[in-house]
Design a protein around this motif. Structure first.
Motif, PDB file in Angstrom:
ATOM      1  N   VAL A 145      -2.876  34.030 -46.285  1.00  0.00           N
ATOM      2  CA  VAL A 145      -1.952  33.185 -45.532  1.00  0.00           C
ATOM      3  C   VAL A 145      -0.531  33.488 -45.999  1.00  0.00           C
ATOM      4  N   VAL A 146       0.310  33.996 -45.090  1.00  0.00           N
ATOM      5  CA  VAL A 146       1.663  34.379 -45.494  1.00  0.00           C
ATOM      6  C   VAL A 146       2.746  33.503 -44.872  1.00  0.00           C
ATOM      7  N   GLY A 147       2.407  32.705 -43.865  1.00  0.00           N
ATOM      8  CA  GLY A 147       3.407  31.859 -43.229  1.00  0.00           C
ATOM      9  C   GLY A 147       2.770  30.637 -42.603  1.00  0.00           C
ATOM     10  N   ILE A 148       3.474  29.486 -42.655  1.00  0.00           N
ATOM     11  CA  ILE A 148       2.910  28.247 -42.134  1.00  0.00           C
ATOM     12  C   ILE A 148       3.995  27.410 -41.450  1.00  0.00           C
ATOM     13  N   ASN A 149       3.565  26.341 -40.791  1.00  0.00           N
ATOM     14  CA  ASN A 149       4.471  25.376 -40.173  1.00  0.00           C
ATOM     15  C   ASN A 149       5.097  24.479 -41.252  1.00  0.00           C
ATOM     16  N   GLN A 150       6.300  24.000 -40.985  1.00  0.00           N
ATOM     17  CA  GLN A 150       6.985  23.117 -41.944  1.00  0.00           C
ATOM     18  C   GLN A 150       6.135  21.884 -42.267  1.00  0.00           C
ATOM     19  N   SER A 151       5.464  21.320 -41.254  1.00  0.00           N
ATOM     20  CA  SER A 151       4.640  20.125 -41.474  1.00  0.00           C
ATOM     21  C   SER A 151       3.464  20.436 -42.392  1.00  0.00           C
ATOM     22  N   THR A 152       2.906  21.621 -42.256  1.00  0.00           N
ATOM     23  CA  THR A 152       1.805  22.019 -43.136  1.00  0.00           C
ATOM     24  C   THR A 152       2.277  22.110 -44.578  1.00  0.00           C
ATOM     25  N   LEU A 153       3.496  22.612 -44.760  1.00  0.00           N
ATOM     26  CA  LEU A 153       4.037  22.722 -46.121  1.00  0.00           C
ATOM     27  C   LEU A 153       4.175  21.339 -46.764  1.00  0.00           C
ATOM     28  N   PHE A 178       0.748  31.308 -39.498  1.00  0.00           N
ATOM     29  CA  PHE A 178       0.291  30.184 -38.671  1.00  0.00           C
ATOM     30  C   PHE A 178       1.498  29.339 -38.271  1.00  0.00           C
ATOM     31  N   THR A 179       1.782  29.248 -36.990  1.00  0.00           N
ATOM     32  CA  THR A 179       2.843  28.353 -36.530  1.00  0.00           C
ATOM     33  C   THR A 179       2.308  26.953 -36.253  1.00  0.00           C
ATOM     34  N   VAL A 180       0.996  26.774 -36.312  1.00  0.00           N
ATOM     35  CA  VAL A 180       0.357  25.498 -35.961  1.00  0.00           C
ATOM     36  C   VAL A 180      -0.013  24.730 -37.226  1.00  0.00           C
ATOM     37  N   PHE A 181      -0.251  23.410 -37.074  1.00  0.00           N
ATOM     38  CA  PHE A 181      -0.442  22.533 -38.243  1.00  0.00           C
ATOM     39  C   PHE A 181      -1.730  22.793 -39.035  1.00  0.00           C
ATOM     40  N   PHE A 184      -4.753  25.648 -54.218  1.00  0.00           N
ATOM     41  CA  PHE A 184      -4.112  26.955 -54.063  1.00  0.00           C
ATOM     42  C   PHE A 184      -2.623  26.777 -54.378  1.00  0.00           C
ATOM     43  N   PRO A 185      -2.218  26.899 -55.635  1.00  0.00           N
ATOM     44  CA  PRO A 185      -0.820  26.628 -56.018  1.00  0.00           C
ATOM     45  C   PRO A 185       0.207  27.387 -55.188  1.00  0.00           C
ATOM     46  N   GLN A 186      -0.144  28.599 -54.742  1.00  0.00           N
ATOM     47  CA  GLN A 186       0.829  29.377 -53.955  1.00  0.00           C
ATOM     48  C   GLN A 186       1.129  28.732 -52.607  1.00  0.00           C
ATOM     49  N   SER A 187       0.261  27.797 -52.153  1.00  0.00           N
ATOM     50  CA  SER A 187       0.478  27.166 -50.847  1.00  0.00           C
ATOM     51  C   SER A 187       1.696  26.250 -50.855  1.00  0.00           C
ATOM     52  N   ALA A 188       2.137  25.818 -52.047  1.00  0.00           N
ATOM     53  CA  ALA A 188       3.328  24.964 -52.138  1.00  0.00           C
ATOM     54  C   ALA A 188       4.613  25.745 -51.957  1.00  0.00           C
ATOM     55  N   ASN A 189       4.511  27.043 -51.977  1.00  0.00           N
ATOM     56  CA  ASN A 189       5.701  27.896 -51.812  1.00  0.00           C
ATOM     57  C   ASN A 189       5.574  28.818 -50.597  1.00  0.00           C
ATOM     58  N   SER A 190       4.701  28.456 -49.679  1.00  0.00           N
ATOM     59  CA  SER A 190       4.498  29.295 -48.501  1.00  0.00           C
ATOM     60  C   SER A 190       5.772  29.387 -47.679  1.00  0.00           C
ATOM     61  N   THR A 191       5.967  30.516 -47.066  1.00  0.00           N
ATOM     62  CA  THR A 191       7.113  30.717 -46.184  1.00  0.00           C
ATOM     63  C   THR A 191       6.896  29.952 -44.881  1.00  0.00           C
ATOM     64  N   VAL A 192       7.931  29.267 -44.429  1.00  0.00           N
ATOM     65  CA  VAL A 192       7.854  28.508 -43.177  1.00  0.00           C
ATOM     66  C   VAL A 192       8.231  29.419 -42.009  1.00  0.00           C
ATOM     67  N   VAL A 193       7.371  29.440 -40.984  1.00  0.00           N
ATOM     68  CA  VAL A 193       7.625  30.300 -39.815  1.00  0.00           C
ATOM     69  C   VAL A 193       7.866  29.501 -38.546  1.00  0.00           C
ATOM     70  N   SER A 194       7.733  28.156 -38.620  1.00  0.00           N
ATOM     71  CA  SER A 194       7.999  27.324 -37.442  1.00  0.00           C
ATOM     72  C   SER A 194       8.159  25.880 -37.884  1.00  0.00           C
ATOM     73  N   GLY A 195       8.733  25.079 -36.974  1.00  0.00           N
ATOM     74  CA  GLY A 195       8.910  23.657 -37.232  1.00  0.00           C
ATOM     75  C   GLY A 195       8.037  22.820 -36.327  1.00  0.00           C
ATOM     76  N   PRO A 196       8.404  21.544 -36.149  1.00  0.00           N
ATOM     77  CA  PRO A 196       7.555  20.648 -35.369  1.00  0.00           C
ATOM     78  C   PRO A 196       7.425  21.015 -33.899  1.00  0.00           C
ATOM     79  N   ASN A 197       8.355  21.845 -33.386  1.00  0.00           N
ATOM     80  CA  ASN A 197       8.251  22.248 -31.976  1.00  0.00           C
ATOM     81  C   ASN A 197       7.475  23.557 -31.803  1.00  0.00           C
ATOM     82  N   PHE A 198       6.978  24.105 -32.898  1.00  0.00           N
ATOM     83  CA  PHE A 198       6.135  25.304 -32.899  1.00  0.00           C
ATOM     84  C   PHE A 198       6.866  26.567 -32.430  1.00  0.00           C
TER      85      PHE A 198
END
Length: 363
Positions: free
Chosen positions: A74-82, A55-58, A94-108
């Motif tokens: 869920v394998v990837g998220i936006n930095q803001s979501t993290l 997910f590149t979106v919030f 979901f403890p694993q959500s705190a270590n999710s891989t970031v796939v995009s930033g605020p500009n998506f």
């Protein structure tokens, strides 16, 4: 108590909707290909069962997790979501959500190298912000599910799309049905109010600069739904920046502070530039809740946000059952038994303790 009953209906649906994941996976695998139409109107073809989604979106990962009642896919998220995951309830649910891989930033803008490492079955991206953020993903060989943002209908489209990906269409329909019943109930409660509609707004603060959201976006819908007059109607600033003088002119009676920054009611009360604002004088400034995600944006938790907003605006008719509804909803949405202390955290009781009429949210 109508909300408890409504959520109760979802509970039964959730139990059926979360029916054996292995069976769903097997069914998807048997079909070998999932074909969807995203909110761009574009066909999306996913080969095999959906097991890895980026997910590149919030807000979308928490909605996807609510449909699935799991974070496992869920394998990837936006930095803001993290940031929200770590600061809110998601890292506990979901403890694993705190270590999710970031796939995009605020500009998506997607990190294609990271997507190649993750090899998602599908990437969820904004579909209404131009091809610059979708085409690189498609050229890399990953299916893109494009989303639109801004209306309740868009939110319901997200839920439906995710339910289709997961092979759980009934679960999607039940979540949307709950939202529809809550919209109807909220409108009935607003119609029964005998006091004037309060003037209100969302406010963000970065340093000494204030900003707000677009009146054309989701806030235009949900402020009207809960019985508030959104003072920012007519605001033309694309950046959303507003001066203290403009806020004084609008003179909102209630200010709800964005969950996207670290500002607090105490900081707003202490700003001498806003000392003449009604919401400040009457201590009606509130930090918005942070549950599975920031409640102020469209999500699977939106019915809880609507109840919170309505009870902040009209404390004299508050039902007092929001805490129970949070408890039932977190069980239904995320398969999580939330504690009383965690409900305090969701409602930001620490930040809102000195704001008017907030005691009715206490346990």
């Amino acid at each position: 108590m109508r909300r408890v009953a409504a959520v109760g209906l979802v509970a039964a649906a959730a139990l059926s909707g979360c029916s054996d994941r292995a069976a769903n996976t097997a069914e998807q695998a048997a079909d070998s290909t999932i074909e969807l139409v995203d909110q761009r109107g574009q066909p999306v073809r996913i080969t095999g069962a959906v097991e890895k989604v980026a997910f590149t979106v919030f807000p979308a990962p928490s909605i996807f997790a609510a449909v699935d009642r799991s974070y496992d896919r869920v394998v990837g998220i936006n930095q803001s979501t993290l940031v929200a995951n770590k600061g809110g309830m998601f890292a506990k649910i979901f403890p694993q959500s705190a270590n999710s891989t970031v796939v995009s930033g605020p500009n998506f803008v997607p990190n294609i190298e990271t997507l190649h490492q993750l090899q998602p079955d599908v990437v969820v991206q904004w579909g209404d912000r131009g091809p610059d953020i979708t085409e690189p993903i498609e050229k890399a060989g990953f299916p893109v599910a494009g989303l639109k943002y801004g209306t309740q209908e868009d939110l319901e489209g997200w839920i439906t799309l995710f339910a289709q990906m997961l092979g759980k269409p009934e679960r999607g329909r039940e979540l949307i049905s709950w939202q529809h019943s809550e919209i109807a109930a909220t409108r009935a409660e607003v119609a029964a109010e005998t006091t004037p509609r309060p003037r209100a707004m969302i406010l963000s603060r970065a340093g000494e600069v204030y900003s707000t959201t677009s009146p054309k976006g989701y806030d235009g819908f949900q402020f009207d739904l809960v019985g508030a007059d959104l003072v920012i109607k007519g605001l033309l600033s694309e950046a959303g920046q507003v001066s203290p003088e403009q806020i004084l002119t609008w003179n909102p009676e209630v200010i709800m502070i964005s969950g996207f920054d670290e500002s607090t009611p105490a900081e707003i009360y202490a700003d001498p530039r806003l000392a003449g604002v009604s919401a400040v004088q009457n201590r009606r400034v509130y930090k918005t809740p942070l549950g599975g995600y920031r409640w102020q944006v469209p999500s699977a938790e939106s019915p809880l946000m609507w109840q919170w907003m309505h009870e902040v605006l009209y404390p004299q008719t508050a039902t007092g059952d929001l805490r129970e509804n949070i408890r039932r909803s977190f069980d239904n949405l995320f398969a999580y038994q939330i504690s009383e202390a965690e409900i305090d955290q969701v409602l930001r009781l620490d930040m809102n303790a000195d704001s008017a009429s907030y005691d009715h949210f206490r346990r």
